[in-house]
Scaffold this motif. Structure first.
Motif, PDB file in Angstrom:
ATOM      1  N   GLN A 312      57.217  66.338  52.575  1.00 46.53           N
ATOM      2  CA  GLN A 312      56.257  65.749  53.501  1.00 46.53           C
ATOM      3  C   GLN A 312      55.312  66.782  54.102  1.00 46.53           C
ATOM      4  N   TRP A 313      55.768  68.024  54.299  1.00 47.67           N
ATOM      5  CA  TRP A 313      54.905  69.006  54.964  1.00 47.67           C
ATOM      6  C   TRP A 313      54.983  70.410  54.377  1.00 47.67           C
ATOM      7  N   ALA A 314      55.999  70.725  53.599  1.00 48.03           N
ATOM      8  CA  ALA A 314      56.146  72.096  53.097  1.00 48.03           C
ATOM      9  C   ALA A 314      55.005  72.486  52.155  1.00 48.03           C
ATOM     10  N   TRP A 315      54.360  71.499  51.532  1.00 46.31           N
ATOM     11  CA  TRP A 315      53.246  71.814  50.629  1.00 46.31           C
ATOM     12  C   TRP A 315      52.074  72.442  51.382  1.00 46.31           C
ATOM     13  N   ILE A 316      51.938  72.139  52.676  1.00 47.75           N
ATOM     14  CA  ILE A 316      50.848  72.730  53.466  1.00 47.75           C
ATOM     15  C   ILE A 316      51.068  74.234  53.599  1.00 47.75           C
ATOM     16  N   LEU A 317      52.306  74.639  53.908  1.00 51.66           N
ATOM     17  CA  LEU A 317      52.609  76.067  53.995  1.00 51.66           C
ATOM     18  C   LEU A 317      52.442  76.744  52.639  1.00 51.66           C
ATOM     19  N   GLN A 318      52.899  76.081  51.576  1.00 54.01           N
ATOM     20  CA  GLN A 318      52.781  76.678  50.246  1.00 54.01           C
ATOM     21  C   GLN A 318      51.319  76.901  49.879  1.00 54.01           C
ATOM     22  N   ASP A 319      50.464  75.928  50.174  1.00 54.27           N
ATOM     23  CA  ASP A 319      49.043  76.088  49.849  1.00 54.27           C
ATOM     24  C   ASP A 319      48.407  77.187  50.688  1.00 54.27           C
ATOM     25  N   ALA A 320      48.768  77.270  51.979  1.00 53.70           N
ATOM     26  CA  ALA A 320      48.207  78.320  52.832  1.00 53.70           C
ATOM     27  C   ALA A 320      48.633  79.701  52.347  1.00 53.70           C
ATOM     28  N   LEU A 321      49.907  79.855  52.023  1.00 57.21           N
ATOM     29  CA  LEU A 321      50.381  81.137  51.502  1.00 57.21           C
ATOM     30  C   LEU A 321      49.775  81.441  50.138  1.00 57.21           C
ATOM     31  N   GLY A 322      49.621  80.418  49.313  1.00 55.63           N
ATOM     32  CA  GLY A 322      49.036  80.625  47.994  1.00 55.63           C
ATOM     33  C   GLY A 322      47.582  81.053  48.079  1.00 55.63           C
ATOM     34  N   ILE A 323      46.817  80.455  48.980  1.00 54.16           N
ATOM     35  CA  ILE A 323      45.415  80.847  49.146  1.00 54.16           C
ATOM     36  C   ILE A 323      45.328  82.285  49.648  1.00 54.16           C
ATOM     37  N   ALA A 324      46.187  82.641  50.607  1.00 58.09           N
ATOM     38  CA  ALA A 324      46.192  84.023  51.105  1.00 58.09           C
ATOM     39  C   ALA A 324      46.548  85.005  49.991  1.00 58.09           C
ATOM     40  N   PHE A 325      47.506  84.646  49.151  1.00 55.25           N
ATOM     41  CA  PHE A 325      47.881  85.504  48.023  1.00 55.25           C
ATOM     42  C   PHE A 325      46.718  85.675  47.053  1.00 55.25           C
ATOM     43  N   CYS A 326      46.008  84.582  46.747  1.00 56.94           N
ATOM     44  CA  CYS A 326      44.874  84.668  45.824  1.00 56.94           C
ATOM     45  C   CYS A 326      43.756  85.531  46.402  1.00 56.94           C
ATOM     46  N   LEU A 327      43.461  85.377  47.692  1.00 51.93           N
ATOM     47  CA  LEU A 327      42.425  86.195  48.320  1.00 51.93           C
ATOM     48  C   LEU A 327      42.796  87.674  48.275  1.00 51.93           C
ATOM     49  N   TYR A 328      44.066  87.959  48.520  1.00 58.47           N
ATOM     50  CA  TYR A 328      44.525  89.356  48.481  1.00 58.47           C
ATOM     51  C   TYR A 328      44.372  89.945  47.082  1.00 58.47           C
ATOM     52  N   MET A 329      44.726  89.174  46.066  1.00 63.53           N
ATOM     53  CA  MET A 329      44.609  89.669  44.694  1.00 63.53           C
ATOM     54  C   MET A 329      43.145  89.843  44.279  1.00 63.53           C
ATOM     55  N   LEU A 330      42.278  88.941  44.726  1.00 66.30           N
ATOM     56  CA  LEU A 330      40.874  89.037  44.358  1.00 66.30           C
ATOM     57  C   LEU A 330      40.207  90.269  44.951  1.00 66.30           C
ATOM     58  N   LYS A 331      40.627  90.673  46.130  1.00 64.55           N
ATOM     59  CA  LYS A 331      40.004  91.854  46.731  1.00 64.55           C
ATOM     60  C   LYS A 331      40.720  93.143  46.334  1.00 64.55           C
ATOM     61  N   THR A 332      41.863  93.041  45.686  1.00 65.35           N
ATOM     62  CA  THR A 332      42.611  94.231  45.273  1.00 65.35           C
ATOM     63  C   THR A 332      42.351  94.583  43.812  1.00 65.35           C
ATOM     64  N   ILE A 333      42.274  93.579  42.952  1.00 62.75           N
ATOM     65  CA  ILE A 333      42.063  93.803  41.520  1.00 62.75           C
ATOM     66  C   ILE A 333      40.571  93.725  41.229  1.00 62.75           C
ATOM     67  N   ARG A 334      40.057  94.681  40.464  1.00 67.23           N
ATOM     68  CA  ARG A 334      38.630  94.754  40.191  1.00 67.23           C
ATOM     69  C   ARG A 334      38.391  94.914  38.696  1.00 67.23           C
ATOM     70  N   LEU A 335      37.548  94.059  38.152  1.00 72.08           N
ATOM     71  CA  LEU A 335      37.091  94.196  36.774  1.00 72.08           C
ATOM     72  C   LEU A 335      35.804  95.006  36.786  1.00 72.08           C
ATOM     73  N   PRO A 336      35.785  96.184  36.146  1.00 73.08           N
ATOM     74  CA  PRO A 336      34.649  97.094  36.309  1.00 73.08           C
ATOM     75  C   PRO A 336      33.407  96.711  35.517  1.00 73.08           C
ATOM     76  N   THR A 337      33.553  95.905  34.464  1.00 70.97           N
ATOM     77  CA  THR A 337      32.402  95.554  33.627  1.00 70.97           C
ATOM     78  C   THR A 337      32.510  94.090  33.209  1.00 70.97           C
ATOM     79  N   PHE A 338      31.374  93.534  32.796  1.00 65.61           N
ATOM     80  CA  PHE A 338      31.392  92.178  32.261  1.00 65.61           C
ATOM     81  C   PHE A 338      32.136  92.135  30.932  1.00 65.61           C
ATOM     82  N   LYS A 339      32.161  93.237  30.230  1.00 64.97           N
ATOM     83  CA  LYS A 339      32.935  93.331  28.996  1.00 64.97           C
ATOM     84  C   LYS A 339      34.413  93.115  29.278  1.00 64.97           C
TER      85      LYS A 339
END
Length: 556
Positions: A312-339
């Motif tokens: 009933q409610w645990a999915w809200i926490l999972q989505d919030a934690l999942g979004i935070a995890f994705c944001l952290y990975m996006l700012k930590t991992i960098r693709l240096p070229t379009f190649k």
């Protein structure tokens, strides 16, 4: 395109011919209020009404001690105007339903301990049988026996399910918002870091600025690890699911801390540091507000871990934690070229398509490995679900929610992989001073790809590899913008026409003091005439000009 059309028609044909979901409404005899249970039936035996009010309510006959494969299994008097419940096994569906129909039954419920499969037959058998036959799970049969008495009635019907659920809107907003915010944040933070390399307040911010540049070798290793882990989860799900849950709790707590720290450090309170100590992770004397934020993030992660199965409610926490995890990975991992972006997205495109569309041809159950692992195997003894997805419960009121999966899912990979390309586009925009046209175009392409994924899901009524639609939409959109602006060579290699940093040798303007008059010089060597002439006649060397790389250059 022809391949996709063939898959679409095959999926629709499979659903129409082999089986459909329906409902069995059980209640006490003479009482209209009851409980719905999922059934799986084949409309070629006999069709079911779409509305419960039009379905006949008939008494059930509990014959679950028998498989109803021979006339000796039929009780004395048969099944007049009733629906017997029998166990699955030992004979064909046709033999069971034929015996039931010959002895007066108005329908047949077959209880199955295995996966619900459509009760199939051949054309002549379909024409001979005129009563509905459906499969009911053994778990539901036990609940029926416990909930209702011996005198119970059942009405079987097949309601229409809405094609599109409103939870898709929430998933769309969360996914596109995460990609847009993560890509924008990663690009802006990467450029800002270049100007502020000399400003670091403490060790925590040093760690916060660490960035991992992805190389082709890392991409290959990553894909091999993904394939291996997915196969291991498919065969050893019950043993590995708890390890995955623990990893998610740890990673999501770190991601939540990383996302909240930029806001917390603006608060003018809690800047004092803890006293000197020898405690692990505290010997550098972190600020009090850092410890409070760490405790909060860990508390949120642990709370989800404990109550993760509260639908009933645990999915809200999972989505919030999942979004935070994705944001952290996006700012930590960098693709240096379009190649590198193209290599990663194309390889994972093939990976996603293979494990969704090809693996059903290789598994004994005929199920997709990707879909089975993402949603959790139906025969799992732990009944745990992998947390590496965004999940939103179904918002429609159809009773078929009991049959179909009650949540719509979108894997983190469908956010992170295109999100890395969006982040690269934003860094290139800043480097080229292009008013973020690459970033906006790629983000819009991601949104269009996600909408196409939802349309395919609604039409095919089966799990879709989202990267099948997201990768072409994002890659081709970015490529089209680069071609339109005639910047493809620069976009491909990550280089741009930006005023490069000028590196010049330091010029000493002070006069060089002559030899000391206190001590006589002893036979000084005459200066090299070639060197002297060169220094007098030739101008100083030009400034060292380098074409900057996207990962190394700074803007002026």
């Amino acid at each position: 395109m022809r391949f996709l059309s063939s898959l679409l028609w095959a999926a629709l044909l499979f659903k129409q011919v082999l089986g459909e979901y329906g409902m069995a409404h059980f209640s006490e005899w003479g009482n209209t209020k009851g409980k719905d249970y999922c059934i799986f039936f084949n409309s070629q035996w006999a069709r079911l009404p779409q509305d419960l009010s039009k379905a006949a309510r008939l008494q059930t006959y509990d014959l679950t001690t028998s498989v109803l494969c021979s006339p000796s299994d039929v009780p004395e008097g048969g099944f007049p105007n009733s629906i017997p419940m029998v166990m699955r096994g030992n004979c064909t569906f046709y033999e069971k339903v034929r015996l039931a129909q010959m002895n007066g039954a108005k329908g047949l419920l077959i209880v199955s301990k295995d996966r619900l499969t459509p009760p199939s037959g051949n054309k002549s058998q379909y024409e001979e049988i005129g009563i509905p036959v459906a499969l009911l799970s053994y778990k539901d049969m036990l609940d029926i026996s416990k909930t209702f008495g011996e005198k119970r009635q059942v009405a079987m019907y097949a309601p229409n399910e809405p094609v599109v659920d409103y939870n898709m809107v929430l998933i769309f907003l969360m996914a596109v918002g995460t990609v847009a915010v993560g890509g924008y944040w990663a690009g802006s933070r990467d450029i800002k870091k270049r100007y502020m390399k000399h400003k670091r307040d403490d060790g925590a911010e040093k760690q916060d600025e660490e960035i991992v540049d992805v190389t082709p070798i890392m991409i290959c290793v990553f894909v091999v690890m993904c394939c291996s882990m997915l196969v291991l989860l498919y065969y050893f799900y019950d043993q590995l699911v708890y390890m995955t849950i623990a990893t998610f709790c740890l990673a999501s707590a770190v991601g939540l801390y990383s996302c909240l720290w930029p806001f917390v450090r603006r608060i003018p309170f809690g800047k004092c540091r803890i006293p000197e100590n020898n405690l692990p992770y505290c010997h550098k004397r972190p600020q009090v507000r850092m410890l409070i934020l760490s405790a909060f993030c860990i508390g949120v992660s642990v709370t989800w871990g404990v109550f993760r199965n509260e639908d009933q409610w645990a999915w809200i926490l999972q989505d919030a934690l999942g979004i935070a995890f994705c944001l952290y990975m996006l700012k930590t991992i960098r693709l240096p070229t379009f190649k590198a972006c193209t290599l990663l997205l194309v390889v994972l495109f093939v990976y996603d398509v293979f494990f969704v569309f090809i693996t059903p041809l290789l598994t004994e159950s005929g199920e997709s490995i990707m879909v089975e692992v993402a949603a959790g195997p139906s025969d799992s003894s732990t009944h745990e679900k992998l947390p590496m997805v965004l999940k939103v419960p179904r918002l429609n009121s159809s009773p078929l929610v009991l049959c179909d999966r009650p949540f719509s899912l979108l894997g983190f990979g469908d956010i992170l992989v295109p999100g890395l390309l969006v982040a690269y586009c934003h860094r290139f925009d800043i480097l080229m001073q292009t008013s973020r046209i690459y970033f906006l175009a790629c983000t819009v392409g991601y949104g269009i790809g996600l909408l196409i994924t939802f349309v395919a899901l609604a039409l095919m009524q089966m799990g879709q590899p989202a990267l099948l639609y997201l990768v072409p939409c994002t890659l081709l959109t970015s490529l089209a913008v680069a071609l339109w602006r005639k910047e493809l060579p620069l976009f491909w290699t990550g280089s741009g026409f930006v005023p490069p940093p000028i590196v010049m040798e330091q010029i000493n303007c002070t006069q060089t003091p002559g030899p000391s008059t206190d001590e006589p010089q002893s036979n000084p060597e005459p200066p090299d005439s070639e060197t002297t002439n060169q220094s007098e006649e030739e101008p100083p060397p030009p400034a060292q000009v380098e074409v900057p790389h996207l990962t190394d250059a700074s803007t002026s």
